[in-house]
Design an enzyme around this catalytic site. Structure first.
Site, PDB file in Angstrom:
ATOM      1  N   LYS A 195      40.603  33.719  38.942  1.00 27.68           N
ATOM      2  CA  LYS A 195      41.140  34.592  40.284  1.00 27.68           C
ATOM      3  C   LYS A 195      42.548  34.127  40.575  1.00 27.68           C
ATOM      4  CE  LYS A 195      39.973  35.828  44.999  1.00 27.68           C
ATOM      5  NZ  LYS A 195      39.009  35.735  45.918  1.00 27.68           N
ATOM      6  N   LYS A 248      40.428  38.385  37.474  1.00 26.53           N
ATOM      7  CA  LYS A 248      40.740  39.224  38.839  1.00 26.53           C
ATOM      8  C   LYS A 248      42.263  38.964  39.432  1.00 26.53           C
ATOM      9  CE  LYS A 248      39.587  39.676  43.504  1.00 26.53           C
ATOM     10  NZ  LYS A 248      38.943  38.974  44.421  1.00 26.53           N
TER      11      LYS A 248
END
Ligand code: PBG
Length: 323
Positions: A195, A248
């Protein structure tokens, strides 16, 4: 004109042959649809920075999931917006907290829909950071204890998959232990493993009221310059017990999705985040691009790069477009 032996255009000459030979096909079963559940409203409330997306009260969820199921959507991921925030995000641990109630509501309306929950503190802390603050920084080891307790309350409420999005070290292992000790060994973990600290989360933070009140998330979320580090993060999460790993955002990180797919034998999820969604919606509103064409091109690229699962706010539209 016998000089051209190779004519790749033969295989692109009409729609039928192009359909036959498409290497990548989106299916609605690829998708997870994000839902913002708010404790402070009793009617759906539009999110200004995300055209077409609402914050929902718990009591509207059974109707919402009935519609989603009819569209063929298999799975939702829940984000909670509590009425009260405090320094430790204590609302996130309550058995009758907004997400815990939302899970029960959805499961009693439709037991077949897969319910994923985002496990994090940033929506619940008054400072907006993803953990407990000590000496002006997020304290890793105190935070992961709380995350594990939060994940357990989600599992006890009936969540099928818990998805830690905080980027603390060691959280997957601690969550797995706590779940297993409580007899929740069937609950899966989808780790937000790679992330990145990203400007593409802007609309989400507006939706969830989770903008950090000081500093930024650079000491826990990843630097967008790095790719090898993503492989390290993913490997650690798999070692600690992650069943599914996530990259992400998605669109600016297709190389990371691709590397992860080649290197690891677990399902790879990609999060087509709020900023990616809103850019498409605003471009379409301005007449700069066609929403359907733009969204399907982006989502197909994410799948082509290697994503097995795509988390996207476009999911209900995709269901209609793919019909
Ligand atoms: C919470 C969380 C965020 C997103 C998913 N989980 C925000 C953040 O890290 O600031 C972003 C999702 C999106 O932008 O759609 N930690």
């Amino acid at each position: 004109m016998g000089f051209l032996k190779k004519r790749p255009r033969r295989l692109r000459q009409n729609e039928t042959i192009r359909n036959q030979l498409a290497e990548t096909r989106l299916s609605i079963s690829d998708f997870i649809y994000p839902i913002f559940v708010s404790e402070t409203i009793d009617q759906p409330e539009p999110i200004e920075s995300m055209p077409g997306i609402n914050r929902l009260p718990v009591n509207s969820l059974s109707r919402e999931v009935e519609n989603l199921s009819k569209l063929g959507i298999l799975s939702v991921i829940l984000f909670g917006i509590p009425a009260k925030k405090d320094p430790t995000g204590s609302e996130s641990l309550k058995n009758d907290g907004v997400v815990q109630r939302a899970i029960k509501e959805i499961k009693s309306a439709n037991n077949n829909l897969l319910v994923v929950t985002d496990v994090c503190l940033c929506e619940y802390t008054d400072h907006g950071h993803c953990g407990i603050i000590k000496n002006e920084t997020v304290d890793n080891d105190k935070t992961i204890e709380l995350l594990a307790r939060q994940a357990l309350t989600h599992a006890e409420a009936g969540a099928d998959i818990v998805a830690p999005s905080d980027m603390m070290d060691g959280r997957v292992g601690v969550i797995r232990n706590v779940l297993d000790q409580a007899g929740m060994e069937k609950v899966s973990i989808m780790a937000y493993s790679a992330k990145y600290c990203s400007a593409f989360y802007g609309p989400f933070r507006d939706a969830a009221g989770s903008t950090p009140q000081f500093g930024d998330r650079k000491s826990y979320q990843m630097d967008h310059s790095n790719a090898r580090e993503a492989m390290k993060e993913i490997a650690l999460d798999i070692e600690e017990g992650a069943d599914i790993v996530m990259v992400k955002p998605a669109l600016a990180y297709l190389d990371i999705i691709n590397r992860a797919k080649e290197k690891f034998d677990v399902p790879i999820a990609a999060y087509n985040v709020s900023g990616e969604y809103s850019m498409v919606k605003l471009a379409a509103q301005q007449g700069i691009a066609d929403e359907k064409q733009l969204a399907l091109e982006i989502l197909t690229s994410i799948k082509r790069a290697g994503a097995d699962i795509i988390i996207s706010y476009h999911a209900p539209k995709v269901a209609e477009w793919l019909k």
